[in-house]
Scaffold this motif. Structure first.
Motif, PDB file in Angstrom:
ATOM      1  N   GLU A 118       2.652   0.040  -8.729  1.00  0.00           N
ATOM      2  CA  GLU A 118       2.732   0.937  -7.576  1.00  0.00           C
ATOM      3  C   GLU A 118       1.608   0.692  -6.574  1.00  0.00           C
ATOM      4  OE1 GLU A 118       4.525   2.866 -11.174  1.00  0.00           O
ATOM      5  OE2 GLU A 118       2.617   1.893 -10.705  1.00  0.00           O
ATOM      6  N   ILE A 119       0.534   0.071  -7.031  1.00  0.00           N
ATOM      7  CA  ILE A 119      -0.644  -0.128  -6.177  1.00  0.00           C
ATOM      8  C   ILE A 119      -0.763  -1.575  -5.709  1.00  0.00           C
ATOM      9  CG2 ILE A 119      -3.147   0.221  -6.034  1.00  0.00           C
ATOM     10  CD1 ILE A 119      -2.950   2.100  -8.390  1.00  0.00           C
ATOM     11  N   GLU A 120      -0.144  -2.494  -6.431  1.00  0.00           N
ATOM     12  CA  GLU A 120      -0.383  -3.935  -6.275  1.00  0.00           C
ATOM     13  C   GLU A 120      -0.249  -4.423  -4.846  1.00  0.00           C
ATOM     14  OE1 GLU A 120       1.241  -8.126  -8.208  1.00  0.00           O
ATOM     15  OE2 GLU A 120       1.960  -6.194  -8.932  1.00  0.00           O
ATOM     16  N   ASN A 121       0.806  -4.033  -4.152  1.00  0.00           N
ATOM     17  CA  ASN A 121       1.043  -4.550  -2.803  1.00  0.00           C
ATOM     18  C   ASN A 121       0.230  -3.830  -1.739  1.00  0.00           C
ATOM     19  OD1 ASN A 121       2.909  -6.449  -3.721  1.00  0.00           O
ATOM     20  ND2 ASN A 121       4.598  -4.981  -3.608  1.00  0.00           N
ATOM     21  N   LYS A 122      -0.433  -2.743  -2.100  1.00  0.00           N
ATOM     22  CA  LYS A 122      -1.203  -1.971  -1.126  1.00  0.00           C
ATOM     23  C   LYS A 122      -2.701  -2.196  -1.266  1.00  0.00           C
ATOM     24  CE  LYS A 122       2.355   1.652  -1.347  1.00  0.00           C
ATOM     25  NZ  LYS A 122       3.046   1.158  -2.555  1.00  0.00           N
ATOM     26  N   ASP A 123      -3.167  -2.349  -2.517  1.00  0.00           N
ATOM     27  CA  ASP A 123      -4.606  -2.526  -2.769  1.00  0.00           C
ATOM     28  C   ASP A 123      -4.742  -3.385  -4.024  1.00  0.00           C
ATOM     29  OD1 ASP A 123      -7.317  -2.333  -3.351  1.00  0.00           O
ATOM     30  OD2 ASP A 123      -7.463  -0.268  -2.634  1.00  0.00           O
TER      31      ASP A 123
ATOM     32  N   ALA B 231      -4.723   4.876 -21.249  1.00  0.00           N
ATOM     33  CA  ALA B 231      -5.316   6.040 -20.577  1.00  0.00           C
ATOM     34  C   ALA B 231      -5.869   5.647 -19.212  1.00  0.00           C
ATOM     35  CB  ALA B 231      -6.419   6.633 -21.445  1.00  0.00           C
ATOM     36  N   LYS B 232      -6.549   4.493 -19.123  1.00  0.00           N
ATOM     37  CA  LYS B 232      -7.081   4.031 -17.844  1.00  0.00           C
ATOM     38  C   LYS B 232      -5.944   3.742 -16.856  1.00  0.00           C
ATOM     39  CE  LYS B 232     -11.183   1.816 -19.864  1.00  0.00           C
ATOM     40  NZ  LYS B 232     -11.867   0.512 -20.094  1.00  0.00           N
ATOM     41  N   TYR B 233      -4.897   3.134 -17.371  1.00  0.00           N
ATOM     42  CA  TYR B 233      -3.736   2.784 -16.544  1.00  0.00           C
ATOM     43  C   TYR B 233      -3.153   4.038 -15.902  1.00  0.00           C
ATOM     44  CZ  TYR B 233       0.695   0.346 -15.461  1.00  0.00           C
ATOM     45  OH  TYR B 233       1.785  -0.206 -14.838  1.00  0.00           O
ATOM     46  N   LYS B 234      -2.983   5.083 -16.710  1.00  0.00           N
ATOM     47  CA  LYS B 234      -2.405   6.323 -16.199  1.00  0.00           C
ATOM     48  C   LYS B 234      -3.331   6.995 -15.200  1.00  0.00           C
ATOM     49  CE  LYS B 234       0.541   7.278 -20.196  1.00  0.00           C
ATOM     50  NZ  LYS B 234       0.799   8.160 -21.367  1.00  0.00           N
ATOM     51  N   VAL B 235      -4.626   6.968 -15.470  1.00  0.00           N
ATOM     52  CA  VAL B 235      -5.584   7.585 -14.540  1.00  0.00           C
ATOM     53  C   VAL B 235      -5.554   6.870 -13.190  1.00  0.00           C
ATOM     54  CG1 VAL B 235      -8.050   7.887 -14.072  1.00  0.00           C
ATOM     55  CG2 VAL B 235      -7.118   8.543 -16.294  1.00  0.00           C
ATOM     56  N   VAL B 236      -5.587   5.531 -13.222  1.00  0.00           N
ATOM     57  CA  VAL B 236      -5.573   4.761 -11.977  1.00  0.00           C
ATOM     58  C   VAL B 236      -4.278   5.006 -11.207  1.00  0.00           C
ATOM     59  CG1 VAL B 236      -5.491   2.426 -11.019  1.00  0.00           C
ATOM     60  CG2 VAL B 236      -7.151   2.982 -12.799  1.00  0.00           C
ATOM     61  N   SER B 237      -3.144   4.980 -11.925  1.00  0.00           N
ATOM     62  CA  SER B 237      -1.849   5.169 -11.280  1.00  0.00           C
ATOM     63  C   SER B 237      -1.719   6.560 -10.685  1.00  0.00           C
ATOM     64  CB  SER B 237      -0.730   4.928 -12.296  1.00  0.00           C
ATOM     65  OG  SER B 237       0.533   5.156 -11.705  1.00  0.00           O
ATOM     66  N   GLN B 238      -2.039   7.586 -11.479  1.00  0.00           N
ATOM     67  CA  GLN B 238      -1.891   8.955 -11.000  1.00  0.00           C
ATOM     68  C   GLN B 238      -2.876   9.262  -9.876  1.00  0.00           C
ATOM     69  OE1 GLN B 238      -2.261  11.365 -14.522  1.00  0.00           O
ATOM     70  NE2 GLN B 238      -0.315  10.640 -15.378  1.00  0.00           N
ATOM     71  N   SER B 239      -4.084   8.743  -9.992  1.00  0.00           N
ATOM     72  CA  SER B 239      -5.081   8.977  -8.941  1.00  0.00           C
ATOM     73  C   SER B 239      -4.618   8.391  -7.620  1.00  0.00           C
ATOM     74  CB  SER B 239      -6.423   8.369  -9.361  1.00  0.00           C
ATOM     75  OG  SER B 239      -7.368   8.464  -8.317  1.00  0.00           O
ATOM     76  N   TYR B 240      -4.081   7.164  -7.678  1.00  0.00           N
ATOM     77  CA  TYR B 240      -3.629   6.529  -6.445  1.00  0.00           C
ATOM     78  C   TYR B 240      -2.418   7.255  -5.867  1.00  0.00           C
ATOM     79  CZ  TYR B 240      -2.529   2.874  -3.099  1.00  0.00           C
ATOM     80  OH  TYR B 240      -2.288   2.186  -1.941  1.00  0.00           O
ATOM     81  N   LEU B 241      -1.502   7.663  -6.718  1.00  0.00           N
ATOM     82  CA  LEU B 241      -0.322   8.383  -6.232  1.00  0.00           C
ATOM     83  C   LEU B 241      -0.709   9.714  -5.604  1.00  0.00           C
ATOM     84  CD1 LEU B 241       2.223   7.654  -9.117  1.00  0.00           C
ATOM     85  CD2 LEU B 241       2.210   6.702  -6.803  1.00  0.00           C
ATOM     86  N   ARG B 242      -1.689  10.389  -6.209  1.00  0.00           N
ATOM     87  CA  ARG B 242      -2.156  11.664  -5.623  1.00  0.00           C
ATOM     88  C   ARG B 242      -2.786  11.422  -4.249  1.00  0.00           C
ATOM     89  NH1 ARG B 242      -3.815  16.220  -8.409  1.00  0.00           N
ATOM     90  NH2 ARG B 242      -5.959  15.986  -7.639  1.00  0.00           N
ATOM     91  N   GLU B 243      -3.577  10.356  -4.145  1.00  0.00           N
ATOM     92  CA  GLU B 243      -4.224  10.061  -2.864  1.00  0.00           C
ATOM     93  C   GLU B 243      -3.206   9.714  -1.781  1.00  0.00           C
ATOM     94  OE1 GLU B 243      -7.305   7.181  -3.119  1.00  0.00           O
ATOM     95  OE2 GLU B 243      -8.251   8.149  -4.846  1.00  0.00           O
ATOM     96  N   THR B 244      -2.227   8.895  -2.148  1.00  0.00           N
ATOM     97  CA  THR B 244      -1.229   8.508  -1.148  1.00  0.00           C
ATOM     98  C   THR B 244      -0.356   9.699  -0.755  1.00  0.00           C
ATOM     99  OG1 THR B 244       0.218   7.735  -2.936  1.00  0.00           O
ATOM    100  CG2 THR B 244      -1.157   6.102  -1.846  1.00  0.00           C
ATOM    101  N   HIS B 245      -0.070  10.593  -1.730  1.00  0.00           N
ATOM    102  CA  HIS B 245       0.711  11.781  -1.385  1.00  0.00           C
ATOM    103  C   HIS B 245      -0.098  12.707  -0.483  1.00  0.00           C
ATOM    104  CE1 HIS B 245       3.847  14.768  -1.758  1.00  0.00           C
ATOM    105  NE2 HIS B 245       2.943  15.682  -2.104  1.00  0.00           N
ATOM    106  N   LEU B 246      -1.392  12.846  -0.770  1.00  0.00           N
ATOM    107  CA  LEU B 246      -2.244  13.669   0.089  1.00  0.00           C
ATOM    108  C   LEU B 246      -2.259  13.121   1.506  1.00  0.00           C
ATOM    109  CD1 LEU B 246      -4.392  15.813   0.701  1.00  0.00           C
ATOM    110  CD2 LEU B 246      -6.117  14.266  -0.284  1.00  0.00           C
ATOM    111  N   LEU B 247      -2.384  11.799   1.638  1.00  0.00           N
ATOM    112  CA  LEU B 247      -2.374  11.184   2.962  1.00  0.00           C
ATOM    113  C   LEU B 247      -1.058  11.444   3.667  1.00  0.00           C
ATOM    114  CD1 LEU B 247      -3.623   9.329   5.105  1.00  0.00           C
ATOM    115  CD2 LEU B 247      -2.714   7.374   3.833  1.00  0.00           C
TER     116      LEU B 247
END
Length: 476
Positions: free
Chosen positions: A180-185, A331-347
């Motif tokens: 979900e993050i690969e093509n953006k960052d 656990a790291k994978y989920k944190v990174v994924s969820q954190s990025y999704l939350r940030e993009t949704h906030l934006l």
């Protein structure tokens, strides 16, 4: 031409490719000289069956004298000393790396290729390019030797196995990417799996008989042996031409469909620009591409069934294998994924709230209104006094469509609720502007808004005369 660092410019040097005997002799001589300065000196294992070499790569670590004045920033001082001891006539250096040009050994001149006729007389004496890299630690040196071993081995593995499955081996470690993050960052999408060569080889299935060092102590005996190692990886996969030809060939002749699929395999337009450049400049990488086209797909029917009958690896299956092999990564994978999704949704919610503010607002008010609306929704930016974690929590309560509709319908009330001063100033300025214009000339939303906010005495001048109360019957 071989090493190219000094082969161009105003005063180029002739740096031809070296036959194996010259390469080995000069490499070993350079190692012996550099051991007088460093505890560890090594070169990556060469690629198989190389007819000649363009330069010599050497890695060093642990200077005998590691005092700051002897090493210098980024090793500049000790690299200059290495240049002097190697007898270099030209040098380029940058942050712990250096390229030197040293004269071709006098006792090996008979093996130097004849220079092209268009090279000037001053450039004709042959030189050899030596690339040095000073590793800040022994662990990093070991990884660098692993990453650059066997020539284009990791370029082949990367393009054929790792990249399509969301894995990457770089100058530091083996990583998995969050799709979900690969093509953006791209940098942020990586999660480290291991920086231990033996662990990486075992996970990818690139070691022989569970002995991770069996093919990593010396060069592969042949190019074919290296290609066999790649195709024996647990994640290597060839498309099943029989089933895919059927899919491609619906309502057509099956043989024509199969040929169409082979043509698709031979089409190199899908390659990334780096891979297309390697095809032109890296003979071993070009050999691998030809091997895929002619030997593997060209003799498809005679391949071991393992290559196309096992379960097809996917990004999801590889991700699950990663989670099983490397504890803590899930656990790291989920944190990174969820954190990025939350940030993009906030934006997205912040942007939607801004865009939903009516376009007719003057620029002098728009910024204040947008800030007040975001404050009312709890999605203020940090520079406006917001907290991104709290704002992300607030944003998760909205969809983009929902926040757009809510702000469009209630923006003025939201401003009045959270920023009375902004609301008051806006209404006063708009009322002043309205007094100079017919209400009918204003946008309908603004006209109705101002009408509802006019003081009662002003409203009375515009209201129609009240109707008289009806006559009441008199009592008898």
């Amino acid at each position: 031409m071989g090493g190219s660092a000094f082969a161009s410019g105003g005063n180029p040097l002739y740096t031809p490719r070296m036959p194996p005997a010259v390469y080995t002799a000069v490499r070993d001589h350079c190692h012996a000289v550099l051991f007088s300065l460093f505890v560890v000196v090594a070169s990556p294992i060469e690629g198989p069956e190389k007819p000649n070499f363009g330069d010599i790569d050497i890695l060093m670590a642990l200077p005998h004298d590691d005092s700051p004045d002897k090493v210098g920033p980024y090793g500049a001082t000790i690299l200059r000393e290495a240049m002097r001891r190697l007898g270099a006539v030209r040098a380029q250096s940058f942050k712990g790396k250096a390229s030197f040009a040293i004269p071709w050994p006098a006792d090996q001149l008979a093996r130097a290729p004849v220079p092209p006729e268009d090279i000037g007389e001053d450039s004709k004496p042959p030189h050899i390019q030596v690339d040095l890299s000073l590793s800040p630690s022994l662990d990093l040196l070991h990884w660098a030797l692993f990453k650059h071993a066997h020539g284009d081995f990791w370029n082949i593995v990367g393009s054929s196995i790792l990249r399509p499955l969301g894995l990457v081996v770089d100058e530091q470690a083996l990583w998995i990417r969050v799709p979900e993050i690969e093509n953006k960052d791209r940098k942020r999408s990586r999660i480290m799996l291991s920086e231990e060569p033996a662990v990486v080889l075992h996970f990818l299935g690139l070691s022989e008989d569970d002995d991770a060092n069996s093919v990593w102590d010396q060069p592969f005996p042949s190019v074919q042996a290296m290609f066999d190692c790649v195709t024996n990886s647990r994640f290597f996969y060839l498309a099943d031409l029989r089933s895919e030809a059927h899919n491609i060939g619906k309502n057509t002749d099956p043989n024509l469909a199969r040929l169409a699929l082979v043509d698709k395999v031979n089409d190199l337009s899908h390659l990334k620009s780096n891979d297309r450049r390697r095809l032109r400049k890296r003979p071993l990488f070009a050999q691998w591409t030809e091997y895929m086209q002619t030997t593997l797909y060209g003799n498809y029917e005679h391949l071991p069934t393992k290559m196309y009958s096992d379960a097809v690896p996917t990004r999801e299956s590889v991700r699950d294998a990663v989670f099983e092999q490397f504890p803590g990564v899930e656990a790291k994978y989920k944190v990174v994924s969820q954190s990025y999704l939350r940030e993009t949704h906030l934006l997205a919610v912040r942007t939607a709230a801004k865009n939903a503010v009516p376009p007719f607002l003057p620029l002098s008010h728009r910024g204040g209104v947008v800030a007040a609306v975001r404050q009312a929704l709890g999605i203020k930016k940090v520079r406006d006094g917001g907290n991104d974690d709290e704002a992300a929590d607030a944003a998760m309560r909205w969809t983009v469509e929902g926040v757009t509709e809510h702000v469009h319908d209630n923006w003025l009330e939201l401003v009045e609720e959270t920023s009375p001063e902004t609301y008051k100033k806006y209404v006063e300025d708009e009322r002043s502007a309205a007094s100079n214009s017919s209400m009918s000339e204003l946008p309908s939303t603004l006209s109705s808004t101002l009408s509802s906010t006019l003081p009662s005495e002003q409203q009375s001048t515009a209201d129609p005369e009240p109707e008289p109360e009806p006559n009441r019957p008199t009592s008898g």
